[in-house]
Design a protein around this motif. Structure first.
Motif, PDB file in Angstrom:
ATOM      1  N   GLY A 111       0.820  -1.209   0.000  1.00 26.67           N
ATOM      2  CA  GLY A 111       0.000   0.000   0.000  1.00 26.67           C
ATOM      3  C   GLY A 111       0.852   1.256   0.000  1.00 26.67           C
ATOM      4  O   GLY A 111       2.041   1.240  -0.323  1.00 26.67           O
ATOM      5  N   THR A 112       0.244   2.363   0.377  1.00 21.89           N
ATOM      6  CA  THR A 112       0.953   3.634   0.480  1.00 21.89           C
ATOM      7  C   THR A 112       2.057   3.547   1.523  1.00 21.89           C
ATOM      8  O   THR A 112       1.870   2.945   2.580  1.00 21.89           O
ATOM      9  N   ASN A 113       3.226   4.142   1.247  1.00 19.49           N
ATOM     10  CA  ASN A 113       4.173   4.383   2.329  1.00 19.49           C
ATOM     11  C   ASN A 113       4.696   5.798   2.190  1.00 19.49           C
ATOM     12  O   ASN A 113       5.121   6.227   1.116  1.00 19.49           O
ATOM     13  N   CYS A 114       4.589   6.547   3.279  1.00 23.22           N
ATOM     14  CA  CYS A 114       5.050   7.941   3.282  1.00 23.22           C
ATOM     15  C   CYS A 114       5.182   8.400   4.723  1.00 23.22           C
ATOM     16  O   CYS A 114       4.728   7.729   5.651  1.00 23.22           O
ATOM     17  N   VAL A 115       5.805   9.546   4.893  1.00 24.38           N
ATOM     18  CA  VAL A 115       5.898  10.150   6.223  1.00 24.38           C
ATOM     19  C   VAL A 115       5.278  11.541   6.179  1.00 24.38           C
ATOM     20  O   VAL A 115       5.191  12.169   5.129  1.00 24.38           O
ATOM     21  N   VAL A 116       4.850  11.990   7.352  1.00 19.16           N
ATOM     22  CA  VAL A 116       4.217  13.292   7.521  1.00 19.16           C
ATOM     23  C   VAL A 116       5.109  14.135   8.411  1.00 19.16           C
ATOM     24  O   VAL A 116       5.458  13.720   9.517  1.00 19.16           O
ATOM     25  N   ASP A 117       5.496  15.309   7.925  1.00 17.25           N
ATOM     26  CA  ASP A 117       6.267  16.231   8.747  1.00 17.25           C
ATOM     27  C   ASP A 117       5.385  17.415   9.106  1.00 17.25           C
ATOM     28  O   ASP A 117       5.208  18.341   8.327  1.00 17.25           O
ATOM     29  N   ALA A 118       4.790  17.335  10.267  1.00 16.68           N
ATOM     30  CA  ALA A 118       4.024  18.451  10.824  1.00 16.68           C
ATOM     31  C   ALA A 118       4.642  18.843  12.155  1.00 16.68           C
ATOM     32  O   ALA A 118       3.941  19.193  13.106  1.00 16.68           O
ATOM     33  N   ALA A 119       5.981  18.757  12.207  1.00 21.35           N
ATOM     34  CA  ALA A 119       6.744  19.060  13.429  1.00 21.35           C
ATOM     35  C   ALA A 119       6.190  18.198  14.563  1.00 21.35           C
ATOM     36  O   ALA A 119       6.015  16.997  14.407  1.00 21.35           O
ATOM     37  N   CYS A 120       5.880  18.819  15.693  1.00 21.59           N
ATOM     38  CA  CYS A 120       5.472  18.064  16.878  1.00 21.59           C
ATOM     39  C   CYS A 120       4.061  17.495  16.763  1.00 21.59           C
ATOM     40  O   CYS A 120       3.631  16.744  17.631  1.00 21.59           O
TER      41      CYS A 120
END
Length: 457
Positions: free
Chosen positions: A203-212
């Motif tokens: 499936g999807t693989n990704c990361v989210v950078d929304a700081a804390c």
């Protein structure tokens, strides 16, 4: 434009949990520390960085920090061969990638998936994690590239070229070397990619950078993925193993760190936060599918509300207006009122401005639901483990899920003098400073809420 009222999204079940946080190399230890009110902050270990080199009580001292404490992960056994990693690649692979592999393996085991997932199902398993942009391995690899400047400076002060070369060699010898594995090893997105690769998820693989707020941002996208029917199982959560001197400098020079060395959420003596680190992984599934499969369900996510602050005074200044917007959206989607919520696991960093604004936003929204009385426990796990940055939101979510599962209202520690609004009983909240049984109120199930905010508004 006409806006239609949103329908209530499909509930999402948390069916597996694993985590690594200060003084807790597993979910059981983490919950025991929370339940028992254990202070997990310690003085900076020498093997991380040396206080004699960087500590100064004066917060204005250049290139020094005024904090001596933090939350640090304990060493854990790691067999690289189990995860298909060559031992000679370990040095060039960021710790965040390695520890998240461990946590994912154990979270899948906790979800009853230790025997493996059929190939047809693996194609619809996604990995969405909260990870900050900078990873620890970037620092030594980048530092190596200053060798021309170091060499020229040494020559400028009169050192012969052979001596300058030897000094440069000795400095760079102490740092990770550039090699074939260094580039993927330093990338934040490979934290998720390595999991998908190792466990053969399609499936999807990704990361989210929304700081804390990154890990709750990741959970938000994970829920959407499931609700849209794009995935049948999602590995989500957050990771931050970046507690070196660079991160201390970031927090020190934005005046966010406590001189006392402790986060005291919603306490009048709070003067800043303490930083921590951690890895938290949850296995998510549509509630209907989890019930059909007979899965154990720790907790159910009814909705996630998100917002941005819009234009403000500073990019890192919190806004009660933006926080209220997220709260309103969350309860509108959930389809129930805030006055049915018994526990709020707040962002609660211990900074005077941040805590006051968060409490104000919560109070305004909860008072819209019920004008009088106190009914909701308020707390923050940061009082125990510090601010885990990209893993902060998942630390709170796991705490809330375990509290629901075990039917316990957990304590928040280090609160001696609550903020005036809490002390004079003018808010719907009380600071829960002692472990108590969580008895459900007539007419509704036990409910908890979790908040996380990040730099960037």
């Amino acid at each position: 434009m006409n806006r239609t009222r949103p329908t209530h999204p499909e509930p999402i079940a948390i069916i597996g949990i694993n985590c690594l946080f200060p003084k807790a190399s597993g979910t059981g230890a983490y919950w025991a520390n929370i339940r028992n009110g254990t202070d997990c902050l310690i003085e900076v270990p020498e093997h991380r960085w040396k206080l004699d080199d960087y500590y100064d009580p004066d917060p204005t001292t250049t290139d020094h920090t005024h904090s001596r404490t933090g939350g640090f992960l304990d060493p854990v056994p790691f067999n690289p061969m189990e995860f298909g990693i060559a031992p000679n690649a370990l040095e060039a692979t960021d710790t965040s990638q390695l520890l998240t592999l461990l946590a994912t393996r154990d979270a899948l085991h906790d979800a009853g998936l230790a025997a493996g997932i059929p190939a047809a199902v693996r194609e619809r398993v996604s990995v969405i994690l909260g990870v900050t942009g900078a990873q620890e391995l970037v620092i030594p690899l980048g530092a190596r590239l200053y060798h021309p400047l170091i060499r020229q400076t040494l020559q400028d002060v009169g050192l012969p070229t052979p001596d300058a070369d030897e000094i440069v060699r000795r400095i760079t010898h102490q740092m990770v070397d550039w090699q074939e594995n260094a580039f993927p090893g330093l990338l934040g997105n490979v934290v998720a990619g390595r999991i998908a690769n190792r466990f053969d998820f399609g499936g999807t693989n990704c990361v989210v950078d929304a700081a804390c707020a990154g890990s709750l941002g990741a959970v938000h996208l994970a829920c959407l993925e499931l609700q849209e029917g794009r995935s049948d199982l999602v590995v989500s959560g957050g990771v931050d193993t970046f507690n070196d001197i660079f991160m201390y400098m970031c927090f020190s020079k934005t005046h966010a760190l406590s001189a006392q060395g402790h986060a005291r959420p919603f306490d009048r003596s709070g003067d800043g936060t303490a930083i921590g680190e951690g890895v938290g992984v949850v296995i998510l599934k549509r509630l209907t599918d989890a019930r059909a499969a007979g899965d154990r369900v720790y907790a159910v996510i009814r909705s996630v509300g998100t917002s941005s602050d819009g234009k403000g005074n500073a990019i890192y200044a919190p806004s009660a207006t933006g926080q209220k917007r997220a709260l309103h959206r969350a309860y509108e989607l959930a389809g129930f009122s805030p006055d049915t919520v018994d526990l709020v696991e707040a962002h609660g960093t211990g900074t005077p401005v941040g805590d006051a604004i968060e409490l104000d936003a919560l109070t305004q929204v909860f008072r819209e639901a019920r004008q009088n009385g106190r009914w909701c426990a308020l707390g923050s796990v940061k009082s125990q483990i510090g601010h885990a940055k990209a893993a902060a939101g998942i630390a709170g979510l796991i705490k809330a899920a375990l509290a629901l599962h075990h039917r316990v209202l957990p304590p928040t520690i280090k609160v001696d003098r609550p903020l005036d609004a809490l002390a004079n009983n003018s808010t719907p909240f009380y600071l829960n400073m002692n472990k108590r049984p969580w008895v459900s109120r007539p007419g509704h199930p036990r409910r908890a809420a979790v908040s996380a905010f990040g730099f960037g508004g």
